[in-house]
Design a protein around this motif. Structure first.
Motif, short mmCIF file in Angstrom:
data_model
loop_
_atom_site.label_atom_id
_atom_site.label_comp_id
_atom_site.label_asym_id
_atom_site.label_seq_id
_atom_site.Cartn_x
_atom_site.Cartn_y
_atom_site.Cartn_z
N THR A 1 -13.66 0.91 1.91
CA THR A 1 -14.07 1.34 3.27
C THR A 1 -15.25 2.31 3.19
OG1 THR A 1 -12.49 3.18 3.30
CG2 THR A 1 -11.76 1.09 4.27
N PHE B 1 -14.29 3.68 -2.78
CA PHE B 1 -13.27 2.83 -2.20
C PHE B 1 -13.97 1.87 -1.23
CE2 PHE B 1 -9.95 1.89 1.02
CZ PHE B 1 -9.10 1.21 0.18
N THR C 1 0.83 -1.21 0.00
CA THR C 1 0.00 0.00 0.00
C THR C 1 0.87 1.27 0.00
OG1 THR C 1 -1.70 1.25 1.18
CG2 THR C 1 -0.19 -0.02 2.54
N THR D 1 -14.10 10.23 -6.09
CA THR D 1 -12.85 9.74 -5.49
C THR D 1 -11.70 10.18 -6.39
OG1 THR D 1 -14.09 7.80 -4.75
CG2 THR D 1 -11.71 7.67 -4.61
N LYS E 1 -2.94 9.76 5.28
CA LYS E 1 -1.91 8.74 5.09
C LYS E 1 -1.45 8.65 3.65
CE LYS E 1 -2.68 4.95 7.55
NZ LYS E 1 -3.39 3.76 8.11
N LYS E 2 -2.15 9.33 2.76
CA LYS E 2 -1.73 9.36 1.36
C LYS E 2 -1.10 10.74 1.08
CE LYS E 2 -4.93 5.93 1.34
NZ LYS E 2 -5.71 5.57 2.54
N GLU F 1 -15.24 8.88 7.20
CA GLU F 1 -16.37 8.28 6.48
C GLU F 1 -17.42 7.77 7.45
OE1 GLU F 1 -14.28 5.17 4.42
OE2 GLU F 1 -13.17 6.59 3.17
N ARG G 1 -2.00 -5.00 -7.50
CA ARG G 1 -1.58 -3.62 -7.34
C ARG G 1 -0.18 -3.52 -6.75
NH1 ARG G 1 -4.35 0.73 -3.25
NH2 ARG G 1 -3.12 -0.49 -1.77
N GLN H 1 -8.02 8.55 10.77
CA GLN H 1 -7.69 8.20 9.39
C GLN H 1 -8.93 8.39 8.52
OE1 GLN H 1 -6.32 3.98 10.47
NE2 GLN H 1 -7.25 3.61 8.48
N GLY H 2 -8.83 8.03 7.24
CA GLY H 2 -9.91 8.31 6.31
C GLY H 2 -11.23 7.67 6.69
N ARG H 3 -11.17 6.40 7.04
CA ARG H 3 -12.44 5.69 7.29
C ARG H 3 -13.15 6.20 8.53
NH1 ARG H 3 -9.49 0.03 7.25
NH2 ARG H 3 -8.14 1.31 5.96
N ASP I 1 -13.67 12.40 -2.11
CA ASP I 1 -12.83 11.49 -1.34
C ASP I 1 -11.42 11.86 -1.80
OD1 ASP I 1 -11.17 9.49 -0.45
OD2 ASP I 1 -12.57 7.86 -0.86
N SER J 1 -7.93 10.75 3.83
CA SER J 1 -6.94 9.96 4.55
C SER J 1 -5.60 10.66 4.37
CB SER J 1 -6.87 8.54 3.99
OG SER J 1 -5.75 7.87 4.52
N CYS K 1 -8.21 11.60 -0.86
CA CYS K 1 -6.93 10.96 -0.46
C CYS K 1 -5.74 11.36 -1.33
CB CYS K 1 -7.05 9.45 -0.53
SG CYS K 1 -8.23 8.80 0.61
N ARG K 2 -5.94 11.37 -2.65
CA ARG K 2 -4.80 11.61 -3.56
C ARG K 2 -5.07 12.86 -4.41
NH1 ARG K 2 -6.00 6.23 -2.83
NH2 ARG K 2 -4.32 5.00 -1.92
N ASN L 1 -8.84 5.22 -6.86
CA ASN L 1 -7.99 4.11 -6.42
C ASN L 1 -8.47 2.77 -6.95
OD1 ASN L 1 -6.25 2.44 -5.04
ND2 ASN L 1 -7.08 2.86 -3.02
N1 F0G Z 1 -10.56 6.37 0.28
C1 F0G Z 1 -9.63 5.92 -0.58
C2 F0G Z 1 -9.72 6.30 -2.02
C3 F0G Z 1 -8.58 5.11 -0.12
O1 F0G Z 1 -7.66 4.69 -0.98
C4 F0G Z 1 -8.52 4.78 1.26
C5 F0G Z 1 -7.47 3.91 1.77
C6 F0G Z 1 -9.52 5.28 2.12
C7 F0G Z 1 -10.52 6.07 1.59
C8 F0G Z 1 -9.54 4.98 3.57
O2 F0G Z 1 -8.53 5.63 4.25
O3 F0G Z 1 -7.08 3.80 5.16
O4 F0G Z 1 -7.00 6.12 6.09
O5 F0G Z 1 -8.95 4.70 6.52
N2 F0G Z 1 -6.73 3.21 1.02
C9 F0G Z 1 -5.63 2.34 1.42
C10 F0G Z 1 -5.09 1.61 0.23
C11 F0G Z 1 -5.92 1.45 2.57
O6 F0G Z 1 -4.22 0.73 0.41
O7 F0G Z 1 -5.49 1.90 -0.89
P1 F0G Z 1 -7.86 5.03 5.57
#
Ligand code: F0G
Length: 457
Positions: free
Chosen positions: A125, A123, A49, A181, A256-257, A103, A404, A98-100, A214, A254, A216-217, A185
């Motif tokens: 989650t 996505f 990931t 999104t 984390k991205k 959500e 992936r 985190q993202g979820r 959404d 999230s 993230c990226r 993803n």
């Molecule tokens: N939305 C998208 C588009 C994501 O890719 C992810 C997480 C989430 C929401 C949820 O975010 O993990 O911080 O709770 N994607 C990771 C992946 C897990 O490997 O693609 P999260």
């Protein structure tokens, strides 16, 4: 100069552990042929990931030291809030772990039975958080996004005609919001065009339905717009991001991205009444409104990451390194989703190993072979992850069988990527020897995390 370099120097390094092929065979067997069950220490290059796996900068690490850990009103929260506002322009910024978590809060408040949600592609989650409330989620990806072999600039776009029909069918009063999104993803990390964001936003406005990103990226998406969409070449990535968010009523994120951190997220929105409801739930589930499940130091690191991620030298290197891997694979005849996405390469396992039937999980087979050959951990995104059973226990396969290779941000160098390509090319040369798998254990939900497999001889 033609060569695009990593726009950073390396100050701190983390050794990786080498294993032999014989050892990896044993490791795979012990993990039930499920890469999620392999110890990270047994992985040479980890492409499971791009989430939470970024390398932080020296500025982010010094932010960690500066973090204000006050329970309420921490200085770090205000820095975080202003960094998120600068990009999103939204009024209410709610931190989450985190993202979820964002959500979960949003959809708990606006979801429920009899509600319908649409996205380009949800996505997993996000979909799970919607369905958990009893509501239904629909993916309205445009046709071109469903064809891995077709090259097009914006394969993450939503089908706007399908959105109009969706609204007619379910009724605007039953649709609490629409999601885009960015990047998509689940559909190969493909970007959404500004034109599409604008059109979707206009349809939503006309029907009085909020549009959320959404996000993230978001920075990778913005950079693709700069590269590929007419009229954006001379705009800064920050300006493009601001325009993207300006068409939306809020976002889930999230961090984390594209905030270049290891943990964190947010929910941003403009509707005060909704924000109050979400904040109340946040206090019950995540924490007080100025930290939302994070430490002050995490908020500092996010604020700094958001400044760094819109740097165009960074994004040029980022997008180029994925494309570089994609080009190497394509030139060796390896089928991938084209063009390469923003954060990952997706191998088309159906075409990579056409002799393995879908109910024997070709994606799992390719994933295991890549690990065995070179210690590289990838992730199956196909019928192991998304397959369902009909009432006779027969597999209903996923739409695509993908593997992936997600690239962590600022972690691997060009020679790591060269090595990854070499390993995959080697596996591809011997693809006729790949075997199918059967599942020997699976959990009732999200089985890909814990399932165990057996090779079929
Ligand atoms: N939305 C998208 C588009 C994501 O890719 C992810 C997480 C989430 C929401 C949820 O975010 O993990 O911080 O709770 N994607 C990771 C992946 C897990 O490997 O693609 P999260």
């Amino acid at each position: 100069m033609k060569t695009i370099i990593e726009p950073f120097k390396i100050k701190s390094v983390e050794p990786i552990r080498f294993t032999t092929k014989e050892e990896r065979k044993e490791i795979l067997k012990n993990a039930g042929y499920n890469p999620f069950l392999i110890h990270a220490d047994d992985v040479l290059i980890d492409l499971l990931t791009d989430s939470g796996t970024s390398a932080m900068s020296s500025e982010q690490w010094s932010g960690i030291m500066k973090g204000d850990e006050s329970y309420a009103g921490a200085k770090s929260f205000y820095r975080f809030e202003s960094a998120v506002k600068k990009i999103t322009g939204d009024k209410f910024i709610i931190p989450t772990h985190q993202g979820r978590a964002a959500e979960k809060i949003l959809f708990s408040v606006i979801g429920g039975k009899g509600k319908y949600f649409a996205a380009n592609t949800f996505f997993d989650t996000t979909r799970a958080n919607i369905e958990f409330t009893g509501a239904e989620a629909f993916d309205l990806l445009n046709e071109i996004g469903k064809h891995p072999e077709i090259r097009a600039p914006f394969k993450g776009d939503m089908d706007v005609d399908a959105l109009e029909s969706f609204i007619k069918k379910y009724g605007r009063e039953n649709i609490p919001l629409v999601v885009l999104t960015v990047t998509n993803n689940s559909g190969g990390g493909q970007p959404v065009s500004m034109k599409n964001i604008r059109e979707v936003s206009a349809i939503c406005k006309k029907n009085n339905i909020p549009l959320f990103l959404d996000a993230c990226r978001f920075a990778e998406n913005a950079y693709f717009i700069k590269l590929r969409e007419e009229g954006y070449q001379n705009k800064s990535v920050l300006e493009i991001c601001q325009e993207m968010f300006s068409y939306a009523d809020g976002s889930t994120m999230s961090a984390k991205k594209d905030a270049l951190v290891n943990i964190g997220g947010w929910l941003s929105l403009n509707d005060e009444e909704l924000a109050m409801k979400c904040r109340n739930l946040l206090i019950v589930t995540e924490g007080f409104v100025t930290y939302g499940g994070l430490a002050g130091r995490d908020l500092e690191a996010i604020a700094q990451g958001l400044e760094e991620v819109v740097d165009e030298h960074y994004l040029q290197y980022r997008i180029r390194s994925i494309e570089y891997l994609g080009e190497k694979l394509i030139s060796n005849g390896i089928p991938i989703i084209e063009p390469p996405g923003g954060h990952a390469i997706y191998i088309d396992a159906k075409r990579f190993a056409p002799h393995i039937p879908v109910d024997q999980f070709p994606g799992q087979s390719v994933t295991c072979a890549i690990y065995e050959e070179g210690g590289i951990r990838a992730c199956e995104i196909g019928s192991v992850m998304f397959g369902k059973y009909d009432k006779n226990g027969k597999l209903i396969p996923a739409m695509m069988e993908l593997v992936r290779l997600a690239i962590p941000r600022r972690v691997y160098t060009q020679s790591h990527i060269d090595y990854v390509a070499e390993v995959i090319i080697e596996v591809f040369k011997n693809r006729d020897k790949l075997k199918g798998f059967e599942i020997v254990y699976e959990a009732p939900m999200l089985r890909h995390f814990t399932a165990k497999f057996r090779e079929i001889n």
